[in-house]
Design a protein around this motif. Sequence first.
Motif, PDB file in Angstrom:
ATOM      1  N   ASN A 349       0.543  -1.379   0.032  1.00  0.00           N
ATOM      2  CA  ASN A 349      -0.142   0.207   0.009  1.00  0.00           C
ATOM      3  C   ASN A 349       0.748   1.443   0.250  1.00  0.00           C
ATOM      4  OD1 ASN A 349       0.536   0.770   2.924  1.00  0.00           O
ATOM      5  ND2 ASN A 349      -0.068  -1.107   3.836  1.00  0.00           N
ATOM      6  N   ARG A 350       0.430   2.078   0.038  1.00  0.00           N
ATOM      7  CA  ARG A 350       0.829   3.766   0.111  1.00  0.00           C
ATOM      8  C   ARG A 350       1.441   4.109   1.030  1.00  0.00           C
ATOM      9  NH1 ARG A 350      -4.159   5.159  -0.390  1.00  0.00           N
ATOM     10  NH2 ARG A 350      -4.477   7.145   0.896  1.00  0.00           N
ATOM     11  N   VAL A 351       1.194   3.480   2.470  1.00  0.00           N
ATOM     12  CA  VAL A 351       1.992   4.244   3.295  1.00  0.00           C
ATOM     13  C   VAL A 351       2.984   3.000   3.659  1.00  0.00           C
ATOM     14  CG1 VAL A 351       0.021   5.735   4.391  1.00  0.00           C
ATOM     15  CG2 VAL A 351       0.071   3.434   5.107  1.00  0.00           C
ATOM     16  N   GLN A 352       3.210   2.338   3.716  1.00  0.00           N
ATOM     17  CA  GLN A 352       4.273   1.235   4.643  1.00  0.00           C
ATOM     18  C   GLN A 352       5.004   0.718   2.760  1.00  0.00           C
ATOM     19  OE1 GLN A 352       0.882  -1.483   5.890  1.00  0.00           O
ATOM     20  NE2 GLN A 352       2.754  -2.192   7.818  1.00  0.00           N
ATOM     21  N   ARG A 411       0.214  -4.192  17.034  1.00  0.00           N
ATOM     22  CA  ARG A 411       0.042  -2.559  16.246  1.00  0.00           C
ATOM     23  C   ARG A 411       0.029  -2.970  14.750  1.00  0.00           C
ATOM     24  NH1 ARG A 411       6.095   1.010  16.271  1.00  0.00           N
ATOM     25  NH2 ARG A 411       4.346   2.238  18.070  1.00  0.00           N
ATOM     26  N   GLU A 412      -1.230  -2.679  13.877  1.00  0.00           N
ATOM     27  CA  GLU A 412      -1.746  -3.227  12.691  1.00  0.00           C
ATOM     28  C   GLU A 412      -2.147  -1.680  11.440  1.00  0.00           C
ATOM     29  OE1 GLU A 412      -4.430  -5.371  13.795  1.00  0.00           O
ATOM     30  OE2 GLU A 412      -6.588  -4.602  14.052  1.00  0.00           O
ATOM     31  N   VAL A 413      -1.901  -1.379  10.786  1.00  0.00           N
ATOM     32  CA  VAL A 413      -2.487  -0.597   9.826  1.00  0.00           C
ATOM     33  C   VAL A 413      -3.807  -1.171   9.055  1.00  0.00           C
ATOM     34  CG1 VAL A 413      -1.755   0.563   7.920  1.00  0.00           C
ATOM     35  CG2 VAL A 413      -0.083   0.089   8.885  1.00  0.00           C
ATOM     36  N   ARG A 414      -4.672   0.040   9.639  1.00  0.00           N
ATOM     37  CA  ARG A 414      -6.068  -0.629   9.075  1.00  0.00           C
ATOM     38  C   ARG A 414      -6.901   0.808   7.584  1.00  0.00           C
ATOM     39  NH1 ARG A 414      -8.597  -0.593  15.228  1.00  0.00           N
ATOM     40  NH2 ARG A 414      -7.832  -2.663  15.975  1.00  0.00           N
ATOM     41  N   ASP A 415      -7.788   0.518   7.464  1.00  0.00           N
ATOM     42  CA  ASP A 415      -8.545   1.129   6.079  1.00  0.00           C
ATOM     43  C   ASP A 415      -9.665   2.060   7.082  1.00  0.00           C
ATOM     44  OD1 ASP A 415      -9.413   2.825   3.941  1.00  0.00           O
ATOM     45  OD2 ASP A 415     -10.733   0.692   3.718  1.00  0.00           O
ATOM     46  N   VAL A 416     -10.153   2.253   6.802  1.00  0.00           N
ATOM     47  CA  VAL A 416     -10.905   3.569   7.227  1.00  0.00           C
ATOM     48  C   VAL A 416     -12.315   3.026   7.202  1.00  0.00           C
ATOM     49  CG1 VAL A 416     -11.488   5.341   5.901  1.00  0.00           C
ATOM     50  CG2 VAL A 416     -11.648   6.072   8.166  1.00  0.00           C
ATOM     51  N   GLY A 417     -12.872   1.996   5.995  1.00  0.00           N
ATOM     52  CA  GLY A 417     -14.287   2.050   5.755  1.00  0.00           C
ATOM     53  C   GLY A 417     -14.184   1.037   6.510  1.00  0.00           C
ATOM     54  N   TYR A 442      -4.817   4.168   8.706  1.00  0.00           N
ATOM     55  CA  TYR A 442      -4.234   4.881   9.531  1.00  0.00           C
ATOM     56  C   TYR A 442      -3.658   3.446  10.019  1.00  0.00           C
ATOM     57  CZ  TYR A 442      -8.278   3.489  12.155  1.00  0.00           C
ATOM     58  OH  TYR A 442      -9.274   1.741  12.302  1.00  0.00           O
ATOM     59  N   ARG A 443      -3.366   3.951  11.763  1.00  0.00           N
ATOM     60  CA  ARG A 443      -1.978   2.829  12.538  1.00  0.00           C
ATOM     61  C   ARG A 443      -2.789   2.661  13.803  1.00  0.00           C
ATOM     62  NH1 ARG A 443       3.507   3.812  13.578  1.00  0.00           N
ATOM     63  NH2 ARG A 443       3.023   3.940  16.053  1.00  0.00           N
ATOM     64  N   ALA A 444      -3.567   1.781  14.072  1.00  0.00           N
ATOM     65  CA  ALA A 444      -3.772   1.344  15.727  1.00  0.00           C
ATOM     66  C   ALA A 444      -3.300   0.342  16.571  1.00  0.00           C
ATOM     67  CB  ALA A 444      -5.127   0.242  15.460  1.00  0.00           C
ATOM     68  N   ARG A 467      -8.473  -0.616  24.373  1.00  0.00           N
ATOM     69  CA  ARG A 467      -7.606   0.508  24.192  1.00  0.00           C
ATOM     70  C   ARG A 467      -7.136   0.511  23.389  1.00  0.00           C
ATOM     71  NH1 ARG A 467      -7.247   5.688  26.295  1.00  0.00           N
ATOM     72  NH2 ARG A 467      -4.616   6.576  26.244  1.00  0.00           N
ATOM     73  N   GLU A 468      -6.630   1.864  22.864  1.00  0.00           N
ATOM     74  CA  GLU A 468      -6.129   1.876  22.090  1.00  0.00           C
ATOM     75  C   GLU A 468      -5.657   3.676  21.343  1.00  0.00           C
ATOM     76  OE1 GLU A 468      -8.469  -0.538  18.148  1.00  0.00           O
ATOM     77  OE2 GLU A 468      -9.119   1.574  17.599  1.00  0.00           O
ATOM     78  N   TRP A 469      -4.448   3.315  20.306  1.00  0.00           N
ATOM     79  CA  TRP A 469      -4.145   4.405  20.312  1.00  0.00           C
ATOM     80  C   TRP A 469      -3.756   4.985  18.857  1.00  0.00           C
ATOM     81  CZ3 TRP A 469      -2.751   2.283  24.312  1.00  0.00           C
ATOM     82  CH2 TRP A 469      -2.068   2.145  25.713  1.00  0.00           C
ATOM     83  N   ILE A 470      -4.449   5.864  18.360  1.00  0.00           N
ATOM     84  CA  ILE A 470      -4.742   6.037  16.143  1.00  0.00           C
ATOM     85  C   ILE A 470      -3.573   6.766  16.484  1.00  0.00           C
ATOM     86  CG2 ILE A 470      -6.198   6.637  14.634  1.00  0.00           C
ATOM     87  CD1 ILE A 470      -7.011   3.958  16.213  1.00  0.00           C
ATOM     88  N   VAL A 471      -2.831   6.210  15.109  1.00  0.00           N
ATOM     89  CA  VAL A 471      -1.489   7.555  14.683  1.00  0.00           C
ATOM     90  C   VAL A 471      -2.307   7.763  13.010  1.00  0.00           C
ATOM     91  CG1 VAL A 471       0.601   6.966  13.866  1.00  0.00           C
ATOM     92  CG2 VAL A 471       0.303   6.054  16.508  1.00  0.00           C
ATOM     93  N   GLY A 472      -2.048   8.611  12.496  1.00  0.00           N
ATOM     94  CA  GLY A 472      -1.349   8.518  11.362  1.00  0.00           C
ATOM     95  C   GLY A 472      -0.869   8.869  10.042  1.00  0.00           C
ATOM     96  N   LEU A 473      -0.866   8.153   9.241  1.00  0.00           N
ATOM     97  CA  LEU A 473       0.353   7.718   8.338  1.00  0.00           C
ATOM     98  C   LEU A 473       0.265   8.361   7.007  1.00  0.00           C
ATOM     99  CD1 LEU A 473      -0.493   3.934   8.730  1.00  0.00           C
ATOM    100  CD2 LEU A 473       1.214   5.031   9.621  1.00  0.00           C
ATOM    101  N   PRO A 474       1.314   9.259   6.813  1.00  0.00           N
ATOM    102  CA  PRO A 474       2.161   9.796   5.595  1.00  0.00           C
ATOM    103  C   PRO A 474       2.409   8.883   4.313  1.00  0.00           C
ATOM    104  CG  PRO A 474       3.861  10.497   6.386  1.00  0.00           C
ATOM    105  CD  PRO A 474       3.080   9.469   7.991  1.00  0.00           C
ATOM    106  N   VAL A 475       2.490   9.254   3.103  1.00  0.00           N
ATOM    107  CA  VAL A 475       2.316   8.996   1.910  1.00  0.00           C
ATOM    108  C   VAL A 475       3.578   8.368   1.873  1.00  0.00           C
ATOM    109  CG1 VAL A 475       2.484   8.379  -0.201  1.00  0.00           C
ATOM    110  CG2 VAL A 475       0.604   8.988   0.247  1.00  0.00           C
ATOM    111  N   ARG A 476       4.639   6.961   1.981  1.00  0.00           N
ATOM    112  CA  ARG A 476       5.582   6.763   1.986  1.00  0.00           C
ATOM    113  C   ARG A 476       5.739   6.088   1.026  1.00  0.00           C
ATOM    114  NH1 ARG A 476       8.515   9.577   6.122  1.00  0.00           N
ATOM    115  NH2 ARG A 476       7.353   9.750   8.391  1.00  0.00           N
ATOM    116  N   ALA A 477       5.712   5.284   0.344  1.00  0.00           N
ATOM    117  CA  ALA A 477       6.407   4.403  -1.264  1.00  0.00           C
ATOM    118  C   ALA A 477       5.743   5.149  -2.141  1.00  0.00           C
ATOM    119  CB  ALA A 477       5.030   3.273  -1.608  1.00  0.00           C
TER     120      ALA A 477
END
Length: 687
Positions: A349-352, A411-417, A442-444, A467-477
């Motif tokens: 994907n475009r963030v990882q 620790r996982e990357v999820r889609d908003v849908g 986003y990352r949870a 309990r989770e922490w939500i982290v934004g992810l920029p485009v990296r790839a």
Amino acid sequence: MRPALLLACALLSPSVSAAQAWNSDSALALVARGIARRSRAAADSSLRDYEAQAHGFLFFLFQFGEGLSEPPRLIKADQLELEVYWKAPGASKQRIVGWRDRAELPTDINYHRDHLGIVQNNFGRTIRLGEGDEVRDVPHPLSPGGPILYDYALGDTLRIALPDREVRVIGLRVRPKDIGAPRIVGTLYLDATTADLVRLTFSFTRRAYLDSELEDVSIVLDNALWEDRWWLPYRQEIEIRRRAAWLDLPVRGVIRGRWEIDGYRFNLGLAASWFVGEEITPVPKAERDSFPWDRPLAMAIQDVAEPVRQRDLEAIRAQVARIAGRRALSGLRPIGLGAGSLSDLLHANRVQGLVPGAGIVWRGGNRLELGAHAGYGLADRAATGAVRAAVISGGGGEGGRSEAFEVRGYREVRDVGDVPVIAPFVNSLAAQEFGDDYGDYYRADGGRLAWRHDVGTRWEWTAAIGREWIVGLPVRAAPASGAFRPNPPLGDGGVDVVQLGVRRSSAGLAVRRDVYLELAFEGGRRDGGQSYGRLSGVGHVLLPAGGGTRLLVRLQGGLAGPERGLPPHRAFVLGGRGTLLGDPFRRWGGSRALEAHVEWRVPVSIGRVGVGAARVPTTLTLAPFVAAGWSGQPVAGTPWVATPGARVTVGAALEWLGLFRVDAGYGVQSRRAHLAFDVTRDFWGIL
């Protein structure tokens, strides 16, 4: 009609007796009578031979998805008609006089010869399956040496009312003295007066399986009383479940056989020469093909599709599990490499960027399951993964009930849908090669404790707290061609979450009608004190529409609030692939949304397609459709806006081989057309 009525009474009218201790005097006395009766039956001069008719179906099914909780999908169905012959003391002959099949998906499966017929003599002294390749030389618990190898305990008593008398049938639970030996585990039902075997339900110990891919085998043999004298085969079921031995994926192949036997004729004076050669033999193909079937195969399959969809053998597996206690019966290795889907092994994907991964699974005999998985993004140079422990009980016992408790850290990357819009494997290819990534990520990081309770054959309740922490992810790839669109900033800090859900699972493929429903309520409290509630749902209804066509209605949506308390990653999104194909991808969104999709599924016959030795379906599915969607009350901090009224897309889809689908959609308001290629939705869970 008498045997059918006897069987119904036996299954539906139990008189439960108190459970007895293992190897009590009364249990062993009944066993001794049963062994003696089987020995005398071979020398019973009153039954010299018989002829009967067996009507059977063999189904090859495919089951996949997280937890393997979805009902199996029908891949291929075979219908067989047999002439069955028996001669004392134990000679058997079965002639396949009618045989036809139909493939719903491409397959080249070939069945063992003994899967193509019924079981005579209740297996005799030893049990053998798959021509000895699957199970071989497992001692029968009513063989002369049975009491040396097995433990016995009295179970339920069944009372069968006949016109002139009552038959009492006693249940007898059976387990091996040595669980590490090749044995069976199950329940025998014996006529209390004659000690004849009336019913046999069982599975095997792990050591009994000779094929490393065998997960388990479940067998039900029902006999009926014929001529008021002889308990002979009436109904039989067998289910053989397989999993890959080298990699633990949530994928299972299932062979299920269902037989009914009737039309008995006794003491015909059959010659011994008639029984020479293989026990089960087909007549010449021309003769099989000319068998006078009374209805089309598609109709015959549909008439038995409901029993195929039901988890009717789950109760047998649960009963066997209770008898075995905490000892593992699965033929699979207890530990091995594992993954939840093929994309867990490799996706992009475009963030990882490109993300290789691997996992491990361990299953204990006490129903404890441990698992771990890890992946590493080559573009963002960050690791993701999860560890989990689950305790599973019940396994679909009476009424199909089971429970599971799970604790999980991740620790996982999820889609908003809420609902996937593309097969993960197809999305990885599109992202890597063309810059078309159909996800907003986003990352949870967090943990959760979950509970699942199955009710009946298709319903389940779930509850979870975490309990989770939500982290934004920029485009990296960077893709091989094209360019990625930006990823929305969805980071929002910590949140405490409680979730409740109810789900009615789909029936799968090759069904005339179906209802699937999933509802979820989520309550959360963000760090800083803001709280929110969120109700979401997705479902579909499939109905026959005449002439072999079907109407599919699919709904999804939800509402949440208050808007200021709703985290950005919990907004609803619409537009483009998977929802409104005629609009830009995820142009719309907000704290509430609704989307409806209606399509008319029309089978179109085509010429036979050859793919090696595989049997391939000979129909396409043409599906004109219309979709409408609406969203409102945008969520602050997200790029998605409310729709200016309802948005409508019209179009058509074409499905081939039950695997591939091409959609063409035109947006009535956008006046733009879009084309989408994908794998059919049924297979997204494993890809």
